[in-house]
Design a protein around this motif. Sequence first.
Motif, PDB file in Angstrom:
ATOM      1  N   HIS A 123      28.511  56.533  20.750  1.00  0.00           N
ATOM      2  CA  HIS A 123      27.426  57.374  20.278  1.00  0.00           C
ATOM      3  C   HIS A 123      26.074  56.944  20.867  1.00  0.00           C
ATOM      4  O   HIS A 123      25.830  55.750  21.060  1.00  0.00           O
ATOM      5  CB  HIS A 123      27.328  57.332  18.750  1.00  0.00           C
ATOM      6  CG  HIS A 123      28.513  57.911  18.059  1.00  0.00           C
ATOM      7  ND1 HIS A 123      29.632  57.171  17.756  1.00  0.00           N
ATOM      8  CD2 HIS A 123      28.764  59.171  17.624  1.00  0.00           C
ATOM      9  CE1 HIS A 123      30.528  57.938  17.150  1.00  0.00           C
ATOM     10  NE2 HIS A 123      30.029  59.167  17.071  1.00  0.00           N
ATOM     11  N   TYR A 125      22.049  57.260  20.025  1.00  0.00           N
ATOM     12  CA  TYR A 125      21.087  57.573  18.969  1.00  0.00           C
ATOM     13  C   TYR A 125      19.678  57.545  19.555  1.00  0.00           C
ATOM     14  O   TYR A 125      19.265  56.535  20.123  1.00  0.00           O
ATOM     15  CB  TYR A 125      21.180  56.567  17.821  1.00  0.00           C
ATOM     16  CG  TYR A 125      22.517  56.551  17.129  1.00  0.00           C
ATOM     17  CD1 TYR A 125      22.808  57.465  16.121  1.00  0.00           C
ATOM     18  CD2 TYR A 125      23.500  55.633  17.495  1.00  0.00           C
ATOM     19  CE1 TYR A 125      24.039  57.462  15.481  1.00  0.00           C
ATOM     20  CE2 TYR A 125      24.734  55.621  16.862  1.00  0.00           C
ATOM     21  CZ  TYR A 125      24.997  56.537  15.861  1.00  0.00           C
ATOM     22  OH  TYR A 125      26.215  56.531  15.233  1.00  0.00           O
ATOM     23  N   ARG A 127      15.721  58.135  18.449  1.00  0.00           N
ATOM     24  CA  ARG A 127      14.872  58.215  17.266  1.00  0.00           C
ATOM     25  C   ARG A 127      13.450  58.582  17.683  1.00  0.00           C
ATOM     26  O   ARG A 127      12.921  58.050  18.671  1.00  0.00           O
ATOM     27  CB  ARG A 127      14.836  56.874  16.526  1.00  0.00           C
ATOM     28  CG  ARG A 127      16.195  56.375  16.082  1.00  0.00           C
ATOM     29  CD  ARG A 127      16.135  54.930  15.628  1.00  0.00           C
ATOM     30  NE  ARG A 127      15.380  54.783  14.386  1.00  0.00           N
ATOM     31  CZ  ARG A 127      15.940  54.792  13.180  1.00  0.00           C
ATOM     32  NH1 ARG A 127      17.252  54.938  13.059  1.00  0.00           N
ATOM     33  NH2 ARG A 127      15.208  54.633  12.102  1.00  0.00           N
ATOM     34  N   TYR A 176      27.468  65.884  15.008  1.00  0.00           N
ATOM     35  CA  TYR A 176      26.296  65.485  15.797  1.00  0.00           C
ATOM     36  C   TYR A 176      25.105  66.363  15.417  1.00  0.00           C
ATOM     37  O   TYR A 176      25.249  67.362  14.720  1.00  0.00           O
ATOM     38  CB  TYR A 176      26.611  65.594  17.285  1.00  0.00           C
ATOM     39  CG  TYR A 176      27.753  64.706  17.704  1.00  0.00           C
ATOM     40  CD1 TYR A 176      27.542  63.356  17.968  1.00  0.00           C
ATOM     41  CD2 TYR A 176      29.047  65.212  17.811  1.00  0.00           C
ATOM     42  CE1 TYR A 176      28.592  62.527  18.338  1.00  0.00           C
ATOM     43  CE2 TYR A 176      30.102  64.389  18.181  1.00  0.00           C
ATOM     44  CZ  TYR A 176      29.861  63.043  18.446  1.00  0.00           C
ATOM     45  OH  TYR A 176      30.903  62.234  18.795  1.00  0.00           O
ATOM     46  N   ILE A 191      16.430  61.313  13.603  1.00  0.00           N
ATOM     47  CA  ILE A 191      17.472  60.638  14.379  1.00  0.00           C
ATOM     48  C   ILE A 191      18.355  61.695  15.020  1.00  0.00           C
ATOM     49  O   ILE A 191      18.956  62.534  14.324  1.00  0.00           O
ATOM     50  CB  ILE A 191      18.319  59.717  13.486  1.00  0.00           C
ATOM     51  CG1 ILE A 191      17.418  58.696  12.781  1.00  0.00           C
ATOM     52  CG2 ILE A 191      19.398  59.006  14.313  1.00  0.00           C
ATOM     53  CD1 ILE A 191      18.099  57.978  11.642  1.00  0.00           C
ATOM     54  N   THR A 193      21.649  62.373  17.098  1.00  0.00           N
ATOM     55  CA  THR A 193      22.931  61.743  17.412  1.00  0.00           C
ATOM     56  C   THR A 193      23.729  62.652  18.339  1.00  0.00           C
ATOM     57  O   THR A 193      23.891  63.848  18.060  1.00  0.00           O
ATOM     58  CB  THR A 193      23.758  61.494  16.135  1.00  0.00           C
ATOM     59  OG1 THR A 193      22.981  60.729  15.212  1.00  0.00           O
ATOM     60  CG2 THR A 193      25.033  60.735  16.461  1.00  0.00           C
TER      61      THR A 193
END
Length: 207
Positions: A123, A125, A127, A176, A191, A193
Amino acid sequence: QIKPHFLYNTLDTIRWMAEEHQADEIVRLVSALTRLFRISLSRGREIIPLSDEMDHVRSYLYIQKVRYEDKLNYEIDVPEELLTLRVNKLILQPLVENAIYHGIKQKRGAGHILVCARREGAHLYIRVEDDGAGMTQEKCDLLNAELSRPAGMEYDHGYGIFNVNDRIRLSYGKDYGLRYEINSSSGITVILTCPAVSREDAGGQAE
């Protein structure tokens, strides 16, 4: 309809005129705007390297910094080894725009935005954090509930972030997308994803 090459050529003319007059700030601003448009178009590609997506959001933040001066500060923190990963294009600028207009602009004094990316297993991520005006926990929960609805539904709020959320979920599935949190600065963190997709996984679409 104005063709992109006309726009690039016009901006390039403005840039060299500014260089001739040693107007360095104008040169940097026009160069940022040129990069913004170039990556927005991406020759029609929908999947691009994370490096291009970060250049796009960096150019946008620079332009906004010129506009807001000391009101806005920003930082981008992305490990170099992640820059070759592939992502949907234009997924970060709407998030940063929201952070500026609903967070930083609404607070007294200067504000700060951090854009960072980390990989955890399969994954990725990303931010976007701000220390702006924030929102109530109730509003944050309602926003997340709306983001969890099936892709393509009509939304009660702004279009930009939901378009990003829908495009990610349509590409990779309902696990997601976007999630909002209230952070320790009483601002907002969103966030994003998505899968950590390599060039090979993307089938060379970004080339």
